[in-house]
Write a protein that holds these residues in place. Structure first.
Motif, PDB file in Angstrom:
ATOM      1  N   SER A 122       0.809  -1.216   0.000  1.00 37.61           N
ATOM      2  CA  SER A 122       0.000   0.000   0.000  1.00 37.61           C
ATOM      3  C   SER A 122       0.843   1.267   0.000  1.00 37.61           C
ATOM      4  O   SER A 122       0.313   2.363   0.196  1.00 37.61           O
ATOM      5  N   ARG A 147      -8.923  -8.404  -4.813  1.00 39.24           N
ATOM      6  CA  ARG A 147      -9.501  -8.679  -3.495  1.00 39.24           C
ATOM      7  C   ARG A 147      -8.679  -8.026  -2.375  1.00 39.24           C
ATOM      8  O   ARG A 147      -8.867  -8.344  -1.192  1.00 39.24           O
ATOM      9  N   SER A 178      -6.954  -5.170   0.221  1.00 34.24           N
ATOM     10  CA  SER A 178      -7.480  -4.129   1.107  1.00 34.24           C
ATOM     11  C   SER A 178      -7.136  -2.728   0.633  1.00 34.24           C
ATOM     12  O   SER A 178      -7.675  -1.746   1.157  1.00 34.24           O
ATOM     13  N   LEU A 202      -7.827  -1.419  -2.253  1.00 38.02           N
ATOM     14  CA  LEU A 202      -8.738  -0.930  -3.293  1.00 38.02           C
ATOM     15  C   LEU A 202      -9.463   0.363  -2.936  1.00 38.02           C
ATOM     16  O   LEU A 202      -9.568   1.259  -3.792  1.00 38.02           O
ATOM     17  N   PRO A 203      -9.973   0.542  -1.725  1.00 42.60           N
ATOM     18  CA  PRO A 203     -10.749   1.755  -1.456  1.00 42.60           C
ATOM     19  C   PRO A 203      -9.976   3.061  -1.645  1.00 42.60           C
ATOM     20  O   PRO A 203     -10.581   4.111  -1.873  1.00 42.60           O
ATOM     21  N   TYR A 204      -8.656   3.033  -1.556  1.00 45.08           N
ATOM     22  CA  TYR A 204      -7.882   4.262  -1.721  1.00 45.08           C
ATOM     23  C   TYR A 204      -6.784   4.131  -2.785  1.00 45.08           C
ATOM     24  O   TYR A 204      -5.886   4.969  -2.880  1.00 45.08           O
ATOM     25  N   LYS A 206      -6.574   4.594  -6.022  1.00 43.46           N
ATOM     26  CA  LYS A 206      -6.369   5.638  -7.035  1.00 43.46           C
ATOM     27  C   LYS A 206      -5.844   6.937  -6.426  1.00 43.46           C
ATOM     28  O   LYS A 206      -5.405   7.833  -7.152  1.00 43.46           O
ATOM     29  N   ASP A 207      -5.893   7.048  -5.094  1.00 41.51           N
ATOM     30  CA  ASP A 207      -5.406   8.261  -4.445  1.00 41.51           C
ATOM     31  C   ASP A 207      -3.951   8.155  -4.011  1.00 41.51           C
ATOM     32  O   ASP A 207      -3.406   9.106  -3.463  1.00 41.51           O
ATOM     33  N   ARG A 250     -15.169   0.512 -10.467  1.00 44.63           N
ATOM     34  CA  ARG A 250     -15.544   0.868  -9.097  1.00 44.63           C
ATOM     35  C   ARG A 250     -14.461   1.647  -8.365  1.00 44.63           C
ATOM     36  O   ARG A 250     -14.755   2.602  -7.633  1.00 44.63           O
ATOM     37  N   TYR A 251     -13.192   1.281  -8.593  1.00 48.98           N
ATOM     38  CA  TYR A 251     -12.142   1.855  -7.752  1.00 48.98           C
ATOM     39  C   TYR A 251     -11.242   2.868  -8.469  1.00 48.98           C
ATOM     40  O   TYR A 251     -10.477   3.574  -7.802  1.00 48.98           O
ATOM     41  N   TYR A 252     -11.300   2.931  -9.776  1.00 51.78           N
ATOM     42  CA  TYR A 252     -10.457   3.889 -10.494  1.00 51.78           C
ATOM     43  C   TYR A 252     -11.243   4.976 -11.212  1.00 51.78           C
ATOM     44  O   TYR A 252     -10.733   6.074 -11.414  1.00 51.78           O
TER      45      TYR A 252
END
Length: 549
Positions: A112, A152, A154, A156-158, A160-161, A191-193
């Motif tokens: 990450s 899958r 963890s 993914l939610p952030y 693209k940031d 969904r994520y990008y």
């Protein structure tokens, strides 16, 4: 993906240099961090040692670089040594991956950080897929396993940031296009990008979308994001993706592209529409940008094969940035400055630009032809042979880009077909390219073309205009030229309205080929050389041009 072979000229010279460049990689150095990650003995030192950014901070990217270049090369030309290197690298990468298929050589908790989920994952994914298309089927499985880990994860939610996070979208869309792609690859990308607000900003023609992306620092990497959105259009048919790509292409051509096809926008600098920096204090004309630009235009040409403009853009950037960046078999200039000297970083073979440069050169045969069931488009003219999927076999003999003589011969055709020969914009008086269509073409038919070469001058506008002075760039045929000498900016004298009256040709022999250079009448101090032939010498693409009166 196969069947095209280069037989001579600048395309083949670049392709052959690239093979020698790839064979210069050291397996121990590429595998250093993989072995460390697995607790194995790791002889040698990693590429970009000491404080080097790429392999030390983005462990595993150099393996992706090599697989990209070697995989695309092996699509067209078998080479036992290169294939053996690919297989050895894949074998040990697989042996050193985690049990669940995670194939980046870092502790999982580091995933990450930095550019691992996006840049590094993308480079390794591209390399594995290119090796798979080259016949190493197991590489597809390795890419699939890594994609499943990511889809899958963890992060993914952030994702693209993170640093330049938007570039990760292309790893997902290219994985979706692979033989073992999954719909999940597209769903995760959306969904994520996806940034719908950014797509709408592009469609509105707002240049802030290019130079002022608020969620991350701007970069021409946004072009590779557009590649991903173009792929999403192909996967879903949603019009917003294609509308955004078309709008972005118009904006880049209007305010963010140099004569010669390079891209102004880079990173770690200040930019505004039309700034057109020249001084090497600024960052511009990054080779990565050209890779993204060429492949994005290739995607659009596949969607609109009758539109020759996309091929004009590809050709311009290949001749005047890609070929200009390749330094024999030693490496690739990172930034291709238009003043003083080019970037010295061709000495580092493990950079993002070397990675994409070696891949783009490996793909050169793919850019020459397009075919449908009953038509063949000759897009770029390079000496080559082609056995195409529709039963047509062609041979092309070409002297481009050094002169305009081309012969296209139909060696075999299962049935009559339509042959479409591109007439490039630089050869058209009105600057509008098109395809000349020939119907009912059959075995044995031969077509000869002699494209006229003309001088073109482009007046400089941008952030480095000089009061009461005018600066001009010179092109001849498809090639960008530069005035040789120092200090910069140079001052020369000719009439920009009639350059043909001021430049005298000088044919100079270089190793293995001739180079057409020009002398200025009445000026014994300056010559103009093709920008692609310059590497360490001082030059100026936009010298001050004084009145000839």
């Amino acid at each position: 993906m196969s069947g095209v072979r280069l037989t001579g000229g600048r395309f083949k010279a670049a392709f052959d240099n690239n093979i020698r460049f790839l064979k210069g990689f050291d397996l121990d150095r590429m595998l250093y961090w993989y072995r460390v990650h697995k607790g194995k003995p790791a002889p040698g030192v990693p590429y970009a040692g000491d404080a080097g950014h790429f392999e030390n901070n983005l462990k595993g990217q150099t393996a992706g670089e090599f697989l990209m270049g070697a995989g695309t090369t092996l699509l067209w030309q078998e080479d036992e040594e290169l294939r053996a290197m690919v297989r050895a690298l894949l074998k040990e990468m697989e042996a050193c991956r985690d049990d669940d298929g995670f194939i980046i050589p870092i502790p999982r908790e580091q995933f990450s950080t930095k550019e691992y989920p996006n840049y590094t994952r993308a480079w390794i994914t591209f390399g594995l897929l290119d090796a798979g298309y080259a016949g190493e089927a197991r590489a597809f499985d390795l890419a699939r396993d890594m994609a499943d880990c990511f889809n899958r994860s963890s992060v993914l939610p952030y994702v693209k940031d993170l640093n330049l996070g938007f570039q990760g979208i292309l790893a997902n869309t290219r994985m979706y296009d692979a033989p073992n792609g999954k719909r999940e690859d597209v769903d995760v990308a959306i969904r994520y990008y996806q940034e719908t607000w950014w797509l709408e900003q592009l469609i509105a023609g707002d240049h802030r979308a290019i130079y002022d992306h608020p969620g991350n620092h701007p970069h021409s990497t946004l072009l590779t994001t557009l590649e991903g959105y173009c792929d999403l259009y192909r996967a879903t048919g949603e019009a917003i993706y294609l509308q955004a790509v078309r709008a972005a292409l118009r904006m880049y051509e209007d305010k963010w592209q140099y004569v010669g096809g390079g891209i102004n926008m880079c990173e770690s600098d200040s930019y505004y529409p039309g700034c057109n920096w020249l001084d090497p204090r600024h960052h511009y004309n990054e080779l990565c940008s050209t890779n993204f630009w060429v492949l994005l235009n290739q995607r659009m040409h596949r969607l609109e094969p009758e539109n020759a403009h996309y091929v004009d853009e590809m050709e311009n950037s290949i001749y005047n940035v890609l070929f200009a960046s390749q330094v024999g078999d030693r490496g690739f200039h990172y930034l291709n400055y238009l003043q003083r000297t080019k970037d010295y970083r061709y000495l580092d073979r493990a950079t993002c630009c070397a990675s994409l440069g070696t891949r783009l050169v490996g793909l050169l045969p793919q850019f020459l032809y397009t075919c449908t069931e009953d038509s063949v488009y000759v897009d770029m003219y390079a000496s080559s042979t082609a056995a195409l999927p529709n039963g047509v076999q062609l041979s092309v003999t070409s002297s481009l880009p050094d002169n305009g003589h081309v012969v296209v011969r139909v060696e075999h055709a299962d049935r009559p077909f339509t042959l479409k020969l591109r007439i490039p914009r630089w050869a058209c008086e009105d600057g509008q390219s098109h395809y000349a269509a020939h119907e009912g073409v059959k075995t044995g038919d031969t077509f000869t073309l002699d494209f006229p070469f003309r001088f073109r001058v482009t007046r400089y506008t941008g952030g480095e205009e000089i009061r009461n002075r005018e600066r001009y760039a010179l092109e001849y045929g498809p090639l960008l030229y530069a005035a040789m000498g120092a200090p910069n900016p140079l001052t020369v004298r000719f009439d920009p309205n009639h350059p043909e009256e001021w430049f005298e040709p000088v044919r100079t022999m270089l190793p293995g080929r001739a180079s057409l250079r020009f002398r200025l009448k009445g000026d014994s101090c300056h010559e103009y050389w093709p920008y692609m032939d310059i590497h360490d010498e001082p030059f100026d693409v936009y010298p001050i041009v004084e009145s000839a009166e």
